[in-house]
Scaffold this motif. Structure first.
Motif, PDB file in Angstrom:
ATOM      1  N   UNK A 240       0.829  -1.206   0.000  1.00  0.00           N
ATOM      2  CA  UNK A 240       0.000   0.000   0.000  1.00  0.00           C
ATOM      3  C   UNK A 240       0.866   1.259   0.000  1.00  0.00           C
ATOM      4  N   UNK A 241       2.019   1.203   0.653  1.00  0.00           N
ATOM      5  CA  UNK A 241       2.920   2.363   0.639  1.00  0.00           C
ATOM      6  C   UNK A 241       3.384   2.640  -0.778  1.00  0.00           C
ATOM      7  N   UNK A 242       3.644   1.572  -1.532  1.00  0.00           N
ATOM      8  CA  UNK A 242       4.092   1.740  -2.919  1.00  0.00           C
ATOM      9  C   UNK A 242       3.008   2.329  -3.813  1.00  0.00           C
ATOM     10  N   UNK A 243       1.748   2.181  -3.396  1.00  0.00           N
ATOM     11  CA  UNK A 243       0.630   2.682  -4.193  1.00  0.00           C
ATOM     12  C   UNK A 243       0.262   4.127  -3.861  1.00  0.00           C
ATOM     13  N   UNK A 244       0.972   4.711  -2.922  1.00  0.00           N
ATOM     14  CA  UNK A 244       0.667   6.096  -2.542  1.00  0.00           C
ATOM     15  C   UNK A 244      -0.472   6.208  -1.553  1.00  0.00           C
ATOM     16  N   UNK A 245      -0.818   5.098  -0.894  1.00  0.00           N
ATOM     17  CA  UNK A 245      -1.884   5.108   0.102  1.00  0.00           C
ATOM     18  C   UNK A 245      -1.402   5.776   1.389  1.00  0.00           C
ATOM     19  N   UNK A 246      -2.277   6.532   2.028  1.00  0.00           N
ATOM     20  CA  UNK A 246      -1.959   7.127   3.324  1.00  0.00           C
ATOM     21  C   UNK A 246      -2.172   6.052   4.387  1.00  0.00           C
ATOM     22  N   UNK A 247      -1.101   5.601   5.007  1.00  0.00           N
ATOM     23  CA  UNK A 247      -1.190   4.526   6.000  1.00  0.00           C
ATOM     24  C   UNK A 247      -1.170   5.156   7.387  1.00  0.00           C
ATOM     25  N   UNK A 248      -2.309   5.105   8.057  1.00  0.00           N
ATOM     26  CA  UNK A 248      -2.453   5.749   9.355  1.00  0.00           C
ATOM     27  C   UNK A 248      -1.741   4.945  10.441  1.00  0.00           C
TER      28      UNK A 248
END
Length: 501
Positions: A240-248
């Motif tokens: 998800x980090x690679x996809x540009x997702x904001x990981x809370x």
């Protein structure tokens, strides 16, 4: 024709601290100083929309040129929406109708009155938007803590009440039988040659239904993308980090046990099924069902597939929305053959071949048959069932009363947000979300009920459309069909019409 004055009064709920319709009219009569007038009264209707029978009658009378002035007790009696009110003011100006609010002393016959009216309605809209912003902020604050945000639990889970960090919320709990179905989907889809259709056909053949219906490709695609099922570990975090997702959640929280919630990111317009960039991922308190390796392999395969959307209503035929398969009851789509001729296809058969289909049925043949039957019905001089005033529909009145009760509860809850603590804020936002869902369902039903009502002008429009069918436009044909017909069921054996008359 001499134009008359009109007094409009509305009362959503009859309670001791609210001004009655009769009192409103008495206040408004003072503005006329003894002049004649016509009364329009909506009892039991909210001012947040214009779905009110007497208001609609007033607007119709204005369009006929019968009204010179409209007087209300207070601005919010006629509208609480800046958009609705602006549209009404445009209509008033077009037909040279004055507008007067007796208690607020707005009189649109004067420049100052028009200016003050616009200022007040803008501030009323600002207040509503401020409340919405406050609720939205609370929503994002709550979601960032991993709390469930309501709605129907994902397939495979039930939602149970729990207390997390001292706050009452809900936690997803595995439903064993459903969870096995979910695992089967992922295990099947990870195989390179397995398609959506293979999986939907498998479950249909096994007689397994999802929320009471056969599994269809859009639901399957959404389910396979949902990280609520994955046992999220460091690999999921990195994906998800690679996809540009904001990981809370912190990386250490991805323990290979718990699932995730994926929320629409703030100010992100893209669908989270299409793009993960800017979306918000939070580790959830429930345990996942699928290993990270299996989930990632399926997700990577999904990248190569186009987003599956629910079948849309056909735009190739004016029968769209009414035409159903005579065997299964699902919608029929009008598609073109190589020869260019259109024919009807069963949506259920397209999804998973669970229906044998309607057979060889050409769109033009069904259109011609339905048109002839509508013509014959009108020649019988029958009138649509809905040819009554909408205020005679007891269901609309009942729904409107329920909407007002919901509106009042929502307003009380939102007012309570000011200065409330974390526990109360959590409860309020949860309850507001539930009420808004119920409210939307009731609004949709009101629209359906109002759609059953046919005015004399609409009846004239239907007759005109059918009388000149060859030159009638697509929307005119759909309008006539909607007012006369409930459903059209078709197979190669014949066509059945269920009438509203």
């Amino acid at each position: 024709m001499k134009r008359i004055n009109a007094i409009y009064a509305r009362q959503s709920v009859d309670r001791p601290d609210s001004i009655s319709i009769e009192s409103q009219i008495e206040f408004c009569k003072y503005e006329l100083k003894g002049g004649s007038f016509k009364e329009y009264k909506d009892r039991g209707y909210s001012g947040k929309n214009t779905v009110r029978p007497q208001l609609q009658q007033l607007l119709q009378d204005i369009r006929r040129g019968e009204i010179a002035k409209v007087i209300v007790y207070k601005l919010d009696r006629i509208s609480r929406s800046i958009l609705d009110f602006s549209n009404m003011m445009e209509l008033f100006q077009e037909y040279h109708v004055e507008f007067v609010s007796s208690t607020e002393k707005f009189d649109t016959s004067t420049p100052m009155g028009r200016a003050m009216l616009n200022i007040c309605i803008v501030f009323a809209q600002l207040e509503r938007e401020t409340i919405q912003k406050r609720v939205s902020d609370a929503y994002y604050s709550r979601s960032q803590k991993g709390f469930r945000m309501g709605g129907r639990p994902p397939y495979g889970f039930n939602a149970e009440e729990v207390v997390i960090q001292g706050i009452h919320t809900k936690k997803l709990i595995e439903v064993p039988e459903q969870a096995e179905h979910v695992r089967k989907m992922f295990e099947m889809y990870v195989e390179p040659k397995t398609s959506y259709g293979d999986i939907t056909r498998y479950f249909s053949a096994e007689g397994i239904q999802f929320y009471g219906k056969d599994l269809i490709r859009p639901m399957l695609a959404q389910l396979l993308r949902n990280p609520v099922y994955v046992r999220a570990d460091k690999e999921i975090y990195r994906f998800f980090k690679s996809q540009g997702t904001i990981i809370v959640s912190g990386e250490e929280e991805f323990d290979g046990i718990h699932g995730c919630y994926l929320y629409q990111g703030r100010n992100v317009k893209e669908d989270k099924n299409k793009s993960l960039k800017g979306q918000m991922l939070v580790v959830a308190p429930h345990e996942g069902l699928i290993s990270s390796d299996l989930w990632l392999r399926c997700r990577i395969k999904l990248f190569a597939n186009p987003t599956i959307q629910a079948n849309r209503k056909a735009v190739n035929t004016w029968l769209a929305g009414k035409i159903k398969c005579g065997r299964c009851g699902y919608a029929l789509m009008s598609v073109k053959s190589r020869s260019g001729r259109q024919y009807l296809r069963c949506v259920k058969r397209l999804n998973n071949k669970a229906c044998p289909g309607c057979g060889k049925v050409y769109t033009a043949d069904v259109e011609a048959y339905v048109y002839q039957q509508m013509l014959d019905k009108l020649r019988e001089n029958q009138t649509p069932i809905g040819y009554t005033q909408s205020n005679q529909n007891p269901r609309i009145k009942e729904l409107s009363d329920e909407l007002d009760e919901l509106d009042e509860e929502i307003e009380r809850l939102i007012d309570s947000l000011i200065g409330s603590g974390e526990t109360l804020t959590s409860y309020i936002n949860k309850r507001v979300e539930e009420l808004e869902t119920i409210r939307q369902e009731k609004m949709n039903e009101i629209i359906v009920q109002m759609g059953k009502t046919t005015s004399p002008e609409q009846l004239e429009k239907i007759v005109a459309s059918i009388s000149d069918w060859e030159h009638a436009g697509f929307e005119e044909k759909q309008f006539a069909l909607d007012k006369l017909v409930t459903t059209v069921k078709a197979t190669e054996m014949g066509t059945e019409i269920i009438w509203k008359i």
